[in-house]
Design an enzyme around this catalytic site. Structure first.
Site, mmCIF file in Angstrom:
data_model
loop_
_atom_site.group_PDB
_atom_site.id
_atom_site.type_symbol
_atom_site.label_atom_id
_atom_site.label_comp_id
_atom_site.label_asym_id
_atom_site.label_seq_id
_atom_site.Cartn_x
_atom_site.Cartn_y
_atom_site.Cartn_z
ATOM 1 N N LYS A 22 0.714 -1.167 -0.177
ATOM 2 C CA LYS A 22 -0.030 -0.066 -0.107
ATOM 3 C C LYS A 22 0.985 1.231 -0.097
ATOM 4 O O LYS A 22 0.709 2.213 -0.669
ATOM 5 C CB LYS A 22 -0.963 0.137 1.366
ATOM 6 C CG LYS A 22 -1.628 1.130 1.558
ATOM 7 C CD LYS A 22 -2.206 1.369 2.973
ATOM 8 C CE LYS A 22 -1.276 1.942 3.900
ATOM 9 N NZ LYS A 22 -1.274 2.908 4.546
ATOM 10 N N ASN A 23 2.056 1.172 0.802
ATOM 11 C CA ASN A 23 2.829 2.520 1.032
ATOM 12 C C ASN A 23 3.617 2.857 -0.097
ATOM 13 O O ASN A 23 4.337 3.819 -0.205
ATOM 14 C CB ASN A 23 3.407 2.439 2.396
ATOM 15 C CG ASN A 23 2.340 2.678 3.510
ATOM 16 O OD1 ASN A 23 1.302 3.162 3.352
ATOM 17 N ND2 ASN A 23 2.843 2.433 4.685
ATOM 18 N N CYS A 117 -3.983 7.792 10.082
ATOM 19 C CA CYS A 117 -4.415 7.091 11.176
ATOM 20 C C CYS A 117 -3.567 8.282 12.227
ATOM 21 O O CYS A 117 -3.125 8.913 12.014
ATOM 22 C CB CYS A 117 -3.623 5.832 11.426
ATOM 23 S SG CYS A 117 -4.340 4.511 10.469
ATOM 24 N N ARG A 122 2.272 14.042 13.317
ATOM 25 C CA ARG A 122 2.271 13.791 11.991
ATOM 26 C C ARG A 122 2.881 15.119 10.963
ATOM 27 O O ARG A 122 2.029 15.601 10.145
ATOM 28 C CB ARG A 122 1.467 13.031 11.240
ATOM 29 C CG ARG A 122 1.123 11.863 12.198
ATOM 30 C CD ARG A 122 0.342 10.813 11.165
ATOM 31 N NE ARG A 122 1.110 10.084 10.293
ATOM 32 C CZ ARG A 122 0.456 9.049 9.738
ATOM 33 N NH1 ARG A 122 -0.842 8.386 9.729
ATOM 34 N NH2 ARG A 122 1.136 8.407 8.801
ATOM 35 N N ILE A 124 4.455 18.054 8.820
ATOM 36 C CA ILE A 124 4.810 17.999 7.442
ATOM 37 C C ILE A 124 5.874 19.144 7.081
ATOM 38 O O ILE A 124 6.117 19.279 5.892
ATOM 39 C CB ILE A 124 3.615 18.161 6.336
ATOM 40 C CG1 ILE A 124 2.694 19.380 6.721
ATOM 41 C CG2 ILE A 124 2.717 16.780 6.511
ATOM 42 C CD1 ILE A 124 1.762 19.789 5.410
ATOM 43 N N ASP A 125 6.692 19.531 8.199
ATOM 44 C CA ASP A 125 7.631 20.565 7.947
ATOM 45 C C ASP A 125 8.672 20.166 7.036
ATOM 46 O O ASP A 125 9.233 21.240 6.302
ATOM 47 C CB ASP A 125 8.113 20.982 9.315
ATOM 48 C CG ASP A 125 8.788 19.806 10.148
ATOM 49 O OD1 ASP A 125 7.957 18.992 10.327
ATOM 50 O OD2 ASP A 125 9.705 19.872 10.417
ATOM 51 N N ASP A 304 5.216 0.146 11.957
ATOM 52 C CA ASP A 304 3.933 -0.329 11.642
ATOM 53 C C ASP A 304 3.601 -1.865 12.071
ATOM 54 O O ASP A 304 2.761 -2.554 11.816
ATOM 55 C CB ASP A 304 3.960 -0.311 10.085
ATOM 56 C CG ASP A 304 3.344 0.982 9.435
ATOM 57 O OD1 ASP A 304 3.324 1.981 10.302
ATOM 58 O OD2 ASP A 304 4.059 1.356 8.239
ATOM 59 N N ARG A 396 -8.435 -0.069 5.183
ATOM 60 C CA ARG A 396 -7.679 1.086 4.641
ATOM 61 C C ARG A 396 -6.292 0.410 3.903
ATOM 62 O O ARG A 396 -5.948 0.855 3.032
ATOM 63 C CB ARG A 396 -7.142 1.892 5.594
ATOM 64 C CG ARG A 396 -8.139 2.936 5.910
ATOM 65 C CD ARG A 396 -7.652 3.747 7.209
ATOM 66 N NE ARG A 396 -6.662 4.546 6.367
ATOM 67 C CZ ARG A 396 -6.340 5.843 6.588
ATOM 68 N NH1 ARG A 396 -6.694 6.353 7.677
ATOM 69 N NH2 ARG A 396 -5.479 6.546 6.192
HETATM 70 N N1 EPU Z 1 7.768 13.881 10.749
HETATM 71 C C1 EPU Z 1 8.327 15.274 10.932
HETATM 72 N N2 EPU Z 1 8.052 16.221 9.751
HETATM 73 C C2 EPU Z 1 7.676 15.894 8.845
HETATM 74 C C3 EPU Z 1 7.747 14.364 8.307
HETATM 75 C C4 EPU Z 1 7.687 13.713 9.334
HETATM 76 O O1 EPU Z 1 8.438 15.546 11.989
HETATM 77 O O2 EPU Z 1 7.850 16.811 7.803
HETATM 78 C C5 EPU Z 1 7.825 12.943 11.683
HETATM 79 C C6 EPU Z 1 6.720 12.399 12.016
HETATM 80 O O3 EPU Z 1 5.971 12.998 12.952
HETATM 81 C C7 EPU Z 1 7.222 10.900 12.470
HETATM 82 C C8 EPU Z 1 8.298 10.568 11.892
HETATM 83 O O4 EPU Z 1 8.780 11.731 11.277
HETATM 84 O O5 EPU Z 1 7.278 11.262 13.767
HETATM 85 C C9 EPU Z 1 8.210 9.665 10.355
HETATM 86 O O6 EPU Z 1 7.213 10.040 9.663
HETATM 87 P P1 EPU Z 1 7.386 9.767 8.271
HETATM 88 O O7 EPU Z 1 7.159 10.953 7.490
HETATM 89 O O8 EPU Z 1 8.237 8.705 7.699
HETATM 90 O O9 EPU Z 1 5.800 8.921 8.003
HETATM 91 P P2 EPU Z 1 4.515 9.096 6.951
HETATM 92 O O10 EPU Z 1 5.277 9.537 5.535
HETATM 93 O O11 EPU Z 1 3.601 10.179 7.653
HETATM 94 C C10 EPU Z 1 4.451 6.744 6.337
HETATM 95 C C11 EPU Z 1 3.527 5.517 6.119
HETATM 96 C C12 EPU Z 1 3.098 5.126 7.666
HETATM 97 C C13 EPU Z 1 4.353 4.679 8.326
HETATM 98 C C14 EPU Z 1 5.630 5.582 8.335
HETATM 99 C C15 EPU Z 1 6.864 5.202 8.949
HETATM 100 C C16 EPU Z 1 2.493 6.113 4.146
HETATM 101 C C17 EPU Z 1 1.086 6.744 3.434
HETATM 102 N N3 EPU Z 1 2.472 6.099 5.606
HETATM 103 O O12 EPU Z 1 4.008 7.880 7.211
HETATM 104 O O13 EPU Z 1 2.256 3.856 7.446
HETATM 105 O O14 EPU Z 1 4.020 4.394 9.621
HETATM 106 O O15 EPU Z 1 5.649 6.196 6.999
HETATM 107 O O16 EPU Z 1 7.258 4.376 8.242
HETATM 108 O O17 EPU Z 1 3.205 5.736 3.487
HETATM 109 C C18 EPU Z 1 0.533 2.643 7.928
HETATM 110 O O18 EPU Z 1 0.637 2.154 6.681
HETATM 111 O O19 EPU Z 1 -0.276 2.101 8.751
HETATM 112 C C19 EPU Z 1 1.259 3.832 8.212
HETATM 113 C C20 EPU Z 1 0.819 4.581 9.321
#
Ligand code: EPU
Length: 429
Positions: A22-23, A117, A122, A124-125, A304, A396
């Site tokens: 999925k990811n 979730c 989470r 996005i900075d 995960d 999902r």
């Molecule tokens: N983070 C920041 N700033 C950012 C982005 C992330 O501080 O701009 C922090 C987050 O708050 C978190 C950490 O960095 O503490 C990791 O976040 P990441 O960006 O890696 O995660 P994500 O892209 O939001 C994806 C998967 C998640 C999975 C994580 C970690 C997707 C759609 N989601 O999330 O998947 O847990 O990577 O591997 O790809 C799931 O599939 O159940 C799921 C939650």
């Protein structure tokens, strides 16, 4: 409201076929709009998040053809809007991949702020920092984020966190930027590599994906491709823990064992037998022992899989400690597990687990995708009847979850009325 009705206590035994990741599918679908030519994507998981993304692609004019359940053809020449919005897209995390894809191709994108979730704040900075470094102006207003620029230029970006989403988004925008981009402290997850391979198959020039430093040389345009998505390592790992927790013996098929190394290592450490061959991993449960686990970025133990290992360690002899280091709010399901008899205490980002010999069935709710799947495993390991509500979260990311579990011998049914629930109870009594 649909829920799973479960009669637990049977070891799960047999083979299960794993679908596409999925990811990886989410960014690959978004990136498919970056060429004006057709893109054929195979091994697409048929789960809610990917279906929402497909609808969102259609919503901005991309032609989408579903050739069969797992094969999709897209055509990105007809994009007629650079604004991605709507109630469904708002709920999925992957919607933010439209930012990188549209910004790269059209130098402008507006996307509803992403949901996903509820497992932490989470931020996005890092995405924003990356887009700005490439020359985009980024604004947030009325729940929408906009990135736009006249001139997208390669840059040197150091990520403060090795974020999967930020690495992918920056990579997508950078493949069509002028000049060279270097992303340092990049995420190394298999789905980051899969997206890079997909983009490279369309003519992008990305090197180093899967290491800390990704180097991208911008190209003028991308072309048609045919691509097969990698297997879902989290789906695979979930069934591996289902074997361990239910005292079973499961062979997961169509996997890349390398992607599962941290999971296999922990399962071996706690007393299971793990056998690997080509694209197969077999887990035979043994008497379970306690251990310590800390979630981390790939190749560490994945966040995960944290709820799935906690559910398993809840049944292991001795005291285990599990530390969550990626998301700050990922122990919400423990409350439900305690209602099933678990002896678990959460202190900050750590769960202290005193193993018990058996859970007992209860009525519980899935608080999010992975925790929901883990609670289903707990219910399958438990003595007696359980119902798991809010299964839309599980759907999902898990295709045919209850059907695959049924094939492994689980007594589980998806019911959507009190009558069906009573029918299930009568059948098992
Ligand atoms: N983070 C920041 N700033 C950012 C982005 C992330 O501080 O701009 C922090 C987050 O708050 C978190 C950490 O960095 O503490 C990791 O976040 P990441 O960006 O890696 O995660 P994500 O892209 O939001 C994806 C998967 C998640 C999975 C994580 C970690 C997707 C759609 N989601 O999330 O998947 O847990 O990577 O591997 O790809 C799931 O599939 O159940 C799921 C939650």
């Amino acid at each position: 409201m649909e829920q799973y009705a479960i009669n637990g206590g049977n070891p799960l035994v047999g083979e299960v076929e794993i679908g596409g990741a999925k990811n990886a599918a989410l960014p690959i679908l978004a990136a498919s709009l970056m060429t004006d030519e057709s893109v054929l994507i195979d091994n697409m998981p048929d789960v809610r998040d990917t279906n929402i993304l497909l609808e969102a692609l259609q919503g901005i004019g991309v032609q989408v053809e579903r050739l069969d359940r797992h094969t999709v053809r897209t055509h990105g020449a007809f994009v007629n809007s650079l604004v991605v919005e709507g109630d469904s897209v708002k709920k999925i995390r992957g919607s933010y991949y439209f930012l990188g894809a549209l910004l790269g191709k059209y130098r402008e994108a507006t996307v509803v702020l992403p949901g996903g979730c509820d497992i932490g704040c989470r931020a996005i900075d890092q995405h924003i920092k990356g887009f700005k470094a490439l020359g985009a102006e980024v604004t947030i207003a009325h729940g929408m984020i906009t990135a736009r620029t006249q001139h997208l230029a390669g840059s040197h970006i150091y990520l403060d966190v090795a974020s999967v989403g930020a690495t992918i988004n920056i990579m997508m925008a950078a493949v069509l930027a002028d000049g060279r981009t270097i992303i340092e402290n990049a995420a190394k997850e298999p789905h980051v590599v899969d997206l890079a391979n997909f983009l490279n198959s369309m003519g992008a020039n990305i090197k180093g994906a899967g290491t800390d430093v990704v180097r991208i040389r911008g190209v003028e345009k991308l072309h048609r491709t045919e691509y097969t998505i990698i297997p879902d390592q989290i789906e695979a790992g979930t069934y591996m823990f289902a074997a361990a927790a239910t005292g079973g013996d499961i062979t997961v098929k169509n996997v890349i064992p390398k992607h599962l190394e941290s999971v296999s290592a922990k399962l071996t450490e706690i007393g299971c037998r793990v056998q690997e061959a080509d694209d197969i991993v077999r887990v035979v449960a043994g008497p379970l022992h306690h251990t310590h686990v800390k979630t981390f970025f790939y190749p560490g133990f994945p966040t995960d899989m944290q709820p799935q290992i906690v559910v398993t360690l809840g049944l292991a002899q001795g005291t285990s400690i599990v530390t969550e280091s990626v998301f700050e709010n990922r122990f919400r399901y423990v409350e439900a597990l305690v209602r099933m008899g678990a002896s678990i205490r959460v202190e900050g980002n750590t769960a202290i687990i005193d193993g018990i010999s058996r859970y007992t069935g209860a009525s519980i709710n899935a608080p999010d995708l992975r925790a929901g799947a883990a609670l289903v495993i707990a219910a399958l390991a438990a003595e007696g009847f359980s119902s798991v509500d809010d299964i839309r979260y599980i759907e999902r990311g898990y295709e045919d979850f209850h059907l695959k579990l049924q094939k492994l011998g689980a007594q589980i049914a998806k019911v959507d009325s009190e009558r069906e629930l009573q029918k299930f109870k009568l059948k098992i009594s």
